[in-house]
Enzyme design. Structure first.
Site, PDB file in Angstrom:
ATOM      1  N   GLU A 109      29.154  52.773  -1.332  1.00  0.00           N
ATOM      2  CA  GLU A 109      30.337  53.277  -2.034  1.00  0.00           C
ATOM      3  C   GLU A 109      30.112  53.299  -3.547  1.00  0.00           C
ATOM      4  O   GLU A 109      29.492  52.396  -4.110  1.00  0.00           O
ATOM      5  CB  GLU A 109      31.536  52.387  -1.696  1.00  0.00           C
ATOM      6  CG  GLU A 109      32.865  52.919  -2.184  1.00  0.00           C
ATOM      7  CD  GLU A 109      34.028  52.086  -1.659  1.00  0.00           C
ATOM      8  OE1 GLU A 109      35.026  51.962  -2.387  1.00  0.00           O
ATOM      9  OE2 GLU A 109      33.935  51.555  -0.532  1.00  0.00           O
ATOM     10  N   GLU A 113      38.392  53.786 -10.374  1.00  0.00           N
ATOM     11  CA  GLU A 113      39.767  53.419 -10.040  1.00  0.00           C
ATOM     12  C   GLU A 113      40.543  53.090 -11.309  1.00  0.00           C
ATOM     13  O   GLU A 113      40.069  52.330 -12.161  1.00  0.00           O
ATOM     14  CB  GLU A 113      39.799  52.245  -9.076  1.00  0.00           C
ATOM     15  CG  GLU A 113      39.261  52.633  -7.709  1.00  0.00           C
ATOM     16  CD  GLU A 113      39.534  51.596  -6.645  1.00  0.00           C
ATOM     17  OE1 GLU A 113      40.309  51.900  -5.725  1.00  0.00           O
ATOM     18  OE2 GLU A 113      38.967  50.502  -6.738  1.00  0.00           O
ATOM     19  N   LYS A 193      36.199  61.200  -1.683  1.00  0.00           N
ATOM     20  CA  LYS A 193      37.624  61.017  -1.410  1.00  0.00           C
ATOM     21  C   LYS A 193      38.392  60.943  -2.725  1.00  0.00           C
ATOM     22  O   LYS A 193      37.953  60.302  -3.681  1.00  0.00           O
ATOM     23  CB  LYS A 193      37.869  59.740  -0.607  1.00  0.00           C
ATOM     24  CG  LYS A 193      37.254  59.742   0.784  1.00  0.00           C
ATOM     25  CD  LYS A 193      37.583  58.450   1.533  1.00  0.00           C
ATOM     26  CE  LYS A 193      36.973  58.439   2.926  1.00  0.00           C
ATOM     27  NZ  LYS A 193      37.333  57.202   3.679  1.00  0.00           N
ATOM     28  N   TRP A 197      47.113  55.098  -4.056  1.00  0.00           N
ATOM     29  CA  TRP A 197      47.621  54.093  -3.130  1.00  0.00           C
ATOM     30  C   TRP A 197      48.260  52.958  -3.918  1.00  0.00           C
ATOM     31  O   TRP A 197      48.024  52.802  -5.122  1.00  0.00           O
ATOM     32  CB  TRP A 197      46.504  53.579  -2.217  1.00  0.00           C
ATOM     33  CG  TRP A 197      45.345  52.941  -2.920  1.00  0.00           C
ATOM     34  CD1 TRP A 197      44.376  53.572  -3.648  1.00  0.00           C
ATOM     35  CD2 TRP A 197      45.030  51.556  -2.969  1.00  0.00           C
ATOM     36  NE1 TRP A 197      43.469  52.664  -4.146  1.00  0.00           N
ATOM     37  CE2 TRP A 197      43.845  51.412  -3.748  1.00  0.00           C
ATOM     38  CE3 TRP A 197      45.608  50.409  -2.422  1.00  0.00           C
ATOM     39  CZ2 TRP A 197      43.251  50.177  -3.991  1.00  0.00           C
ATOM     40  CZ3 TRP A 197      45.009  49.177  -2.662  1.00  0.00           C
ATOM     41  CH2 TRP A 197      43.852  49.069  -3.435  1.00  0.00           C
ATOM     42  N   THR A 208      44.797  41.088  -4.717  1.00  0.00           N
ATOM     43  CA  THR A 208      44.846  42.545  -4.799  1.00  0.00           C
ATOM     44  C   THR A 208      45.989  42.999  -5.693  1.00  0.00           C
ATOM     45  O   THR A 208      45.823  43.891  -6.529  1.00  0.00           O
ATOM     46  CB  THR A 208      45.002  43.154  -3.397  1.00  0.00           C
ATOM     47  OG1 THR A 208      43.870  42.805  -2.602  1.00  0.00           O
ATOM     48  CG2 THR A 208      45.119  44.669  -3.474  1.00  0.00           C
TER      49      THR A 208
END
Length: 357
Positions: A109, A113, A193, A197, A208
């Site tokens: 990956e 972000e 992608k 979210w 998180t």
């Protein structure tokens, strides 16, 4: 990115990208590049795998209107080393994460972000083979007002290094050797992608939520991320990519049915082209190493290659391939492979006659 699998599948598409793959690297970008202008609407090269993506003058609109929304687009193809350039404006909102993710079926990956309340930074990250033993790979890079302004985020990905760019300026480079001598280096065919979210959803872990900037207040919806355009270059276009073992190494990947003029080059710069009427495979002990400086004139590979072309029209490649030196273990052209049975028949027939006398 690498977060635990969330209970709601909508979040899984990006919030836990490492935990999900389609395991079908048979669709690949068969041309050198694909440019998508989302201000003109949707594109056949992309599929909405979660939620609803709309389109307007600012391009693709990824909007969270309520809890559990996580609209996501994914390419219908894989790339095997190359470039991904995205013009994006991140979403506002506490705990809201705007993501650009390159992900493989082997859980490699490469990420961008941006959280909705950080107005000066965006995170770059990577993972290899789903390794989540440490979370020290992320680096936050400076960017001005990413929620209010469009910026160009680009990744140049080769077997030697990954470089992240913001508005044309390199901000980070990861060398192959620096990722545990390549063990944790992303190196298998990837899809792209795009999505948004809620990392701050109250169902997520405390860590998180903290990373995402705090708990999301859904009374403040909508939260919208915009993508104007995406330019993708595949350094090794092919009809499919096949994993020949379970090592997760790029050296084990076979790119099959390469397209016309794809120009796979050996380390001694001898070109081998696959005609459109033929099928071809290319494997190497150091296979498919592409560098930005040589693309698109050539995709550089090192020696120890094995090339097969199953068409007599490959004769133009025969002379070039036969001159390949170094540690190449074998090189066969289409003509050589086709005539191999008759060659052995002739030899054995002559030997039998000689023994008879």
């Amino acid at each position: 990115m690498m977060l635990p699998l969330l209970a709601v599948s909508a979040f899984a598409s990006l919030g836990a990208a490492q935990t999900y793959t389609s395991c079908n690297p048979t669709n690949s970008l068969k041309t050198w590049s694909l440019s998508t202008d989302f201000t003109q609407g949707s594109s056949d090269g992309w599929t909405a795998i979660s939620g609803n993506v709309t389109y307007g003058s600012n391009g693709a609109e990824f909007t969270i209107n309520k809890r559990y929304d996580a609209p996501t687009l994914e390419t219908n193809f894989y790339i095997f080393f190359g470039e991904v350039e995205v013009v994006m404006r991140a979403a506002n909102g506490t705990g809201i994460v705007s993501s650009i993710v390159m992900e493989s079926d082997d859980l490699d990956e490469i990420d961008w972000e941006c959280t909705g309340t950080d107005t000066t930074q965006i995170q770059t990250n990577y993972f290899g083979k789903g390794n989540t033993t440490t979370y020290d790979r992320a680096i936050w890079e400076t960017v001005s007002s990413p929620q209010d302004e469009f910026h160009t985020y680009k990744v140049v990905w080769t077997a030697a290094a990954i470089t992240w760019y913001i508005d044309g300026t390199a901000v980070r480079t990861l060398e192959y050797a620096d990722a545990v001598d390549g063990k944790n280096y992303p190196q298998t065919p990837m899809v792209v992608k795009l999505g948004i979210w809620a990392g701050g959803d109250p169902s997520n872990s405390e860590g998180t939520i903290e990373w995402a900037g705090g708990e999301t207040d859904y009374d403040e919806v909508p939260f919208t991320m915009y993508v104007k355009s995406v330019n993708i270059i595949n350094y090794n276009p092919a009809a499919s990519y096949n994993y020949t073992d379970k090592t997760g190494s790029y050296t084990s990947i076979v790119a099959s049915n390469s397209t016309t003029g794809s120009g796979i080059h050996s380390s001694n710069s001898v070109s081998v082209f696959a005609p459109s009427s033929s099928t071809s495979t290319f494997t190497s002990s150091r296979a498919l190493i592409a560098t930005a400086s040589t693309y698109p004139a050539s995709v550089q590979t090192s020696s120890s290659g094995v090339v097969s072309l199953s068409s007599s029209s490959a004769s133009s490649s025969s002379a070039a391939a036969s001159s390949t030196s170094g540690s190449a273990s074998a090189v066969f052209t289409g003509a050589a492979v086709t005539n191999l049975p008759s060659f052995f028949f002739t030899v054995f027939f002559a030997l039998a006659i000689a023994l008879a006398f």
